[in-house]
Scaffold this active site. Structure first.
Site, PDB file in Angstrom:
ATOM      1  N   ASN A   1       0.881  -1.170   0.000  1.00  0.00           N
ATOM      2  CA  ASN A   1       0.000   0.000   0.000  1.00  0.00           C
ATOM      3  C   ASN A   1       0.918   1.220   0.000  1.00  0.00           C
ATOM      4  OD1 ASN A   1      -1.760   2.078   0.494  1.00  0.00           O
ATOM      5  ND2 ASN A   1      -2.307   1.421   2.578  1.00  0.00           N
ATOM      6  N   TRP A   2       1.042   1.815  -1.181  1.00  0.00           N
ATOM      7  CA  TRP A   2       1.989   2.928  -1.295  1.00  0.00           C
ATOM      8  C   TRP A   2       1.464   4.205  -0.645  1.00  0.00           C
ATOM      9  CZ3 TRP A   2       4.190   2.946  -7.030  1.00  0.00           C
ATOM     10  CH2 TRP A   2       4.926   1.786  -7.234  1.00  0.00           C
ATOM     11  N   LYS A   3       0.166   4.248  -0.332  1.00  0.00           N
ATOM     12  CA  LYS A   3      -0.445   5.467   0.221  1.00  0.00           C
ATOM     13  C   LYS A   3      -0.140   6.658  -0.704  1.00  0.00           C
ATOM     14  CE  LYS A   3      -0.234   3.351   4.734  1.00  0.00           C
ATOM     15  NZ  LYS A   3      -0.286   3.523   6.181  1.00  0.00           N
TER      16      LYS A   3
ATOM     17  N   HIS B   1      -9.665   1.517   4.463  1.00  0.00           N
ATOM     18  CA  HIS B   1      -8.425   1.703   5.213  1.00  0.00           C
ATOM     19  C   HIS B   1      -8.699   2.670   6.369  1.00  0.00           C
ATOM     20  CE1 HIS B   1      -4.369   2.857   6.294  1.00  0.00           C
ATOM     21  NE2 HIS B   1      -3.975   1.738   5.697  1.00  0.00           N
TER      22      HIS B   1
ATOM     23  N   GLU C   1      -7.110   5.056   7.478  1.00  0.00           N
ATOM     24  CA  GLU C   1      -6.844   6.473   7.179  1.00  0.00           C
ATOM     25  C   GLU C   1      -8.033   7.106   6.462  1.00  0.00           C
ATOM     26  OE1 GLU C   1      -3.071   5.766   5.286  1.00  0.00           O
ATOM     27  OE2 GLU C   1      -2.230   5.220   7.235  1.00  0.00           O
TER      28      GLU C   1
ATOM     29  N   GLU D   1      -5.967  -4.591  10.386  1.00  0.00           N
ATOM     30  CA  GLU D   1      -4.935  -3.570  10.597  1.00  0.00           C
ATOM     31  C   GLU D   1      -5.237  -2.794  11.873  1.00  0.00           C
ATOM     32  OE1 GLU D   1      -2.762  -2.588   6.658  1.00  0.00           O
ATOM     33  OE2 GLU D   1      -4.355  -1.149   6.980  1.00  0.00           O
TER      34      GLU D   1
ATOM     35  N   SER E   1       2.899  -1.997  10.392  1.00  0.00           N
ATOM     36  CA  SER E   1       4.336  -2.106  10.665  1.00  0.00           C
ATOM     37  C   SER E   1       4.894  -3.502  10.389  1.00  0.00           C
ATOM     38  CB  SER E   1       4.658  -1.649  12.088  1.00  0.00           C
ATOM     39  OG  SER E   1       4.272  -0.295  12.270  1.00  0.00           O
TER      40      SER E   1
ATOM     41  N   GLY F   1       2.668  -1.090   4.302  1.00  0.00           N
ATOM     42  CA  GLY F   1       2.762   0.329   3.990  1.00  0.00           C
ATOM     43  C   GLY F   1       4.207   0.752   3.787  1.00  0.00           C
ATOM     44  N   GLY F   2       4.802   1.281   4.832  1.00  0.00           N
ATOM     45  CA  GLY F   2       6.150   1.846   4.731  1.00  0.00           C
ATOM     46  C   GLY F   2       7.165   0.930   4.067  1.00  0.00           C
TER      47      GLY F   2
HETATM   48  P1  PGA Z   1       2.499   0.349   7.646  1.00  0.00           P
HETATM   49  O1  PGA Z   1       1.066   0.578   6.939  1.00  0.00           O
HETATM   50  O2  PGA Z   1       3.029  -0.945   7.128  1.00  0.00           O
HETATM   51  O3  PGA Z   1       3.309   1.527   7.227  1.00  0.00           O
HETATM   52  O4  PGA Z   1       2.230   0.306   9.120  1.00  0.00           O
HETATM   53  C1  PGA Z   1       0.205  -0.476   6.690  1.00  0.00           C
HETATM   54  C2  PGA Z   1      -1.082   0.024   6.101  1.00  0.00           C
HETATM   55  O5  PGA Z   1      -1.543   1.109   6.529  1.00  0.00           O
HETATM   56  O6  PGA Z   1      -1.676  -0.591   5.215  1.00  0.00           O
END
Ligand code: PGA
Length: 251
Positions: A9-11, A95, A97, A166, A210, A231-232
């Site tokens: 997930n590149w956001k 998600h 967010e 998540e 994470s 994500g990251g």
């Molecule tokens: P993260 O994000 O791996 O940076 O914690 C995961 C996500 O929000 O899908």
């Protein structure tokens, strides 16, 4: 045994130059990997990513959101048919967010999943509790309520979704759920899916929050963790490839 699914997930990250280099490195490093994989890129880069991923089948193309509406006067929204134009395979819905910063309700998330399913796109439906909810002992109730809305709206099609647990407190914080904490919630979600459909076994339940090269193998070894939403660590080719390798080696 399902293959593990490792989805990036590149956001809201990337640029034409950075995407080209990241995807090329991932493609170069992924020869021989046996997991399933995908990258959920910003909508603005779907055409670029589709072109870069063309001609191979290991890394699927994904998007990060979809409108619950079919078409029309919804400024800024991306429709299912637009995603179809780029042969998108996955779309993240719900998600945290988006639930948090865009006030997406359980019902809206359920209808977004429905819109994706009716277009033949697999929704990666995210559920998860906040830190306050976990500390109040509400984790199970929260994730069950979020999933129940999606089950209610999608009926027997629920077996076509991918689910992602998540925990909000683990996203982008470096604070991962322990494998035991994650497994416990995955087992609850698995039981809820089992009660909803005879075909629940085909639903992958991903863990996200994470996940990284160092903890992926342990998380993916849990019986009800079928993959990761990353994500990251999906923004660094070496890290994403290491998680893909963990997914390929997990049994
Ligand atoms: P993260 O994000 O791996 O940076 O914690 C995961 C996500 O929000 O899908």
């Amino acid at each position: 045994m399902k293959k593990k699914l490792i989805a990036g997930n590149w956001k809201m990250n990337g640029s034409l130059a950075a995407n080209a280099s990241l995807l090329q490195s991932v493609l170069d490093g992924s020869a021989g990997m046996t997991c399933q994989a995908g990258v959920c890129v910003p909508a603005a880069y779907l055409a670029q990513a589709q072109a870069l991923l063309h001609g191979q089948s290991l890394i699927a193309l994904g998007a990060q959101d979809i409108s619950s509406h079919e078409a029309g006067a919804y400024t800024g929204e991306i429709s299912a048919s637009m995603l179809q134009d780029f042969a998108v395979r996955y779309v993240i819905v719900g998600h945290s967010e988006r639930r948090q910063f865009h006030a997406e309700s359980d019902s809206l998330v359920a209808h977004k999943a429905q819109r994706a399913l009716s277009a033949g796109i697999t929704p990666i439906v995210c559920v998860g509790e906040s830190l306050a909810e976990r500390e109040a002992g509400q984790t199970e109730a929260v994730v069950k309520r979020q999933l129940a809305a999606v089950i209610h709206t999608n009926g027997h099609c629920i077996s076509e979704i991918v689910l992602a647990y998540e925990p909000v407190w683990a996203i982008g914080t470096g604070r991962t759920a322990t494998p035991e904490q994650a497994q416990a919630v995955h087992a609850v979600l698995r039981a809820q899916l089992n009660a909803a459909t005879a075909h629940a076994a085909r639903i992958s339940i991903l863990y996200g929050g994470s996940m990284n090269a160092g903890n992926a193998a342990q998380l993916l070894a849990q019986p009800d963790i079928d993959g990761g939403l990353i994500g990251g660590a999906a923004l660094k080719a070496a890290d994403f490839l290491a998680i893909m390798a963990a997914g390929s080696n997990a049994v």
